[in-house]
Design an enzyme around this catalytic site. Structure first.
Site, PDB file in Angstrom:
ATOM      1  N   HIS A 136       7.238 -60.627  -3.386  1.00 28.34           N
ATOM      2  CA  HIS A 136       7.004 -61.988  -2.893  1.00 28.34           C
ATOM      3  C   HIS A 136       5.601 -62.095  -2.302  1.00 28.34           C
ATOM      4  CE1 HIS A 136      11.266 -63.871  -2.614  1.00 28.34           C
ATOM      5  NE2 HIS A 136      11.098 -63.180  -3.711  1.00 28.34           N
ATOM      6  N   TYR A 166       3.361 -60.598   9.153  1.00 29.16           N
ATOM      7  CA  TYR A 166       4.544 -60.648   8.286  1.00 29.16           C
ATOM      8  C   TYR A 166       4.522 -59.511   7.255  1.00 29.16           C
ATOM      9  CZ  TYR A 166       8.494 -62.696   5.805  1.00 29.16           C
ATOM     10  OH  TYR A 166       9.732 -62.896   5.249  1.00 29.16           O
ATOM     11  N   TYR A 208      11.938 -70.589   5.513  1.00 28.85           N
ATOM     12  CA  TYR A 208      12.326 -70.588   6.927  1.00 28.85           C
ATOM     13  C   TYR A 208      12.287 -72.038   7.392  1.00 28.85           C
ATOM     14  CZ  TYR A 208      11.472 -65.504   7.153  1.00 28.85           C
ATOM     15  OH  TYR A 208      11.515 -64.148   6.959  1.00 28.85           O
ATOM     16  N   LYS A 250      11.786 -57.565  10.563  1.00 28.18           N
ATOM     17  CA  LYS A 250      11.115 -56.325  10.953  1.00 28.18           C
ATOM     18  C   LYS A 250      12.037 -55.134  11.223  1.00 28.18           C
ATOM     19  CE  LYS A 250       6.931 -57.789  10.773  1.00 28.18           C
ATOM     20  NZ  LYS A 250       6.422 -57.629   9.417  1.00 28.18           N
ATOM     21  N   PRO A 275      16.151 -60.993  13.813  1.00 27.20           N
ATOM     22  CA  PRO A 275      15.810 -60.847  12.395  1.00 27.20           C
ATOM     23  C   PRO A 275      14.756 -61.823  11.871  1.00 27.20           C
ATOM     24  CG  PRO A 275      17.946 -61.902  12.652  1.00 27.20           C
ATOM     25  CD  PRO A 275      17.518 -61.501  14.020  1.00 27.20           C
TER      26      PRO A 275
END
Ligand code: APR
Ligand code: PHB
Length: 392
Positions: free
Chosen positions: A72, A384, A201, A297, A293
């Site tokens: 991704h 990220y 998200y 990580k 979550p």
């Protein structure tokens, strides 16, 4: 029985450490409380940083991940009627993440260990570390009614948040830091096509949501729920309706729903134990720290701990150099705190904490800034995809 490294816990951290040590001829044994099926039955996150991908390659278990995992290069954030993309590849100068379920990764590790006849000991009862403040640590456990003692050089506590390793650490040395969030995540796994090629998200006035996936055919979606919510209160239909109500309309319209194949509620917590070493016992993974979550990580931190600890043990045995073992706790905690900060930041940015409109306006302002400022977006992206391990 004698071994070089006794590993308590056969989750991803313990299995990965075991395999990396075996590859270097370092004798070790994994003592796992539950059955293999139980360990494989736990559904957890599935976004791997490059550090984690590289480590799985080093461990010789990367083949299926590269074949079946999904690379991704970005993800979306939905808020205030907008859908904005975080272009990880562009913002980080080339980095991406790998979507591959923790369950699959755990299975790959179990398979490679089994093929080498290095199976963990499953259903090891009353595992207990002893004498790790001396040069002769031991671990005792019970199996099929027999008491067994393992003498070793080192103990690796990879037994998760509820394990015995951290619980055995001297109370006058151990420091714990914690933040408990006032909500949980209700997660649903389903055999349905993901609503988008990338993760979404969602910050909505009704609360957080996330559309993730395990493959092109399997979705993993979440909605923020209150801590006293129960699974009985959330039949599939209610879950999908709630998820749709939090998604931008155009996305909700294309969402394919279907029966859940797994459903669970998990509370959100930030937790850090310091130090991560007590004499000859070293903590790694969830035994030492928990992240909410939201930043994906948890597994990645377990992997970076194991990256440092495995190298430290290898240097000890191959070069008679204990330098890295001595620095393990500091090096690991440096990265742990940075990932903790990022996970806390993402959690604050995307969840509904209160009904106070001031809080919501602050989140929207921060989100707007993220997509106006390259600097802000780059900071998000580099965290990220995963920060480097400093000092290795
Ligand atoms: N004795 C032996 N084994 C134990 C004991 C004990 N007293 N207590 C716990 N265990 C085992 C658990 O059954 C589990 O299989 O230790 C293992 C710990 O595994 P995880 O909880 O998966 O932790 P870790 O390997 O550090 O992996 C971190 O898991 O929770 C996720 O988000 C987290 O993805 C991250 C990853
Ligand atoms: C998941 O796929 O389960 C997942 C993905 C990203 C997260 C958390 C969970 O941040």
């Amino acid at each position: 029985m004698r071994t070089q490294v006794a590993i308590i816990g056969g989750g991803p951290a313990g299995l990965l450490l075991s395999q990396l040590l075996h590859l270097k001829g370092i004798d070790n044994v994994v003592l796992e409380k539950h059955t293999q099926e139980h360990v494989l039955g736990r559904i957890r996150a599935g976004v791997l940083e490059q550090v984690c991908v590289d480590l799985l390659d080093d461990a010789g278990v990367g083949q299926r991940m590269h074949a079946e995992g999904l690379v991704h290069e970005g993800f979306d954030i939905a808020f205030d009627g907008r859908l904005e993309r975080v272009d990880l590849r562009r913002l980080t100068g080339g980095d991406a993440v790998m979507v591959y379920g923790q369950t699959e990764l755990t299975k790959d590790l179990m398979d490679v260990l089994a093929a080498a006849d290095k199976n963990p000991v499953y259903e090891a009862e009353d595992v207990c570390p002893h004498d790790f403040d001396t040069d002769h640590p031991r671990v005792t456990y019970r199996k099929d009614g027999r008491e067994i003692e393992v003498q070793c050089d080192f103990i690796a506590g990879c037994d998760g948040y509820h394990g015995i390793s951290r619980a055995s650490a001297p109370k006058n040395v151990l420091r714990e830091f914690e933040r408990v969030y006032p909500f949980g995540w209700l997660g649903v796994l389903s055999n349905t096509r993901p609503v988008s090629d990338e993760l979404i998200y969602v910050n909505s006035e009704r609360g957080f949501a996330l559309c993730s996936m395990r493959s092109h055919e399997i979705s993993r979606c979440y909605v923020q729920v209150s801590l006293d919510d129960t699974l009985e209160a959330w039949p599939d239909e209610r879950f999908w309706d709630e998820l749709k109500s939090r998604l931008p309309e155009a996305v909700a319209d294309t969402l394919v729903t279907g029966p859940s194949i797994e459903k669970s509620i998990a509370p959100l917590r930030s937790f850090i134990a310091e130090p991560m070493r007590f004499g000859r016992m070293f903590l790694a993974g969830d035994a030492a720290h928990i992240v909410p979550p939201t930043g994906a990580k948890g597994l990645n931190l377990a992997a970076s701990d194991v990256r440092i600890l495995s190298q430290a043990l290898i240097e000890y045995y191959e070069e008679k150099d204990a330098g890295l073992l001595d620095r393990y706790s500091d090096l690991a905690l440096n990265r742990v705190w940075k990932s903790e900060r990022f996970s806390w930041y993402m959690t604050n940015l995307l969840h509904k904490f209160t009904a106070d409109p001031f809080d919501y306006k602050m989140q929207l302002s921060e989100l707007d800034y993220l997509f106006k400022s390259e600097h802000a977006a780059s900071a998000l992206a580099e965290n990220y995809v995963g920060l480097p391990i400093e000092g290795l």
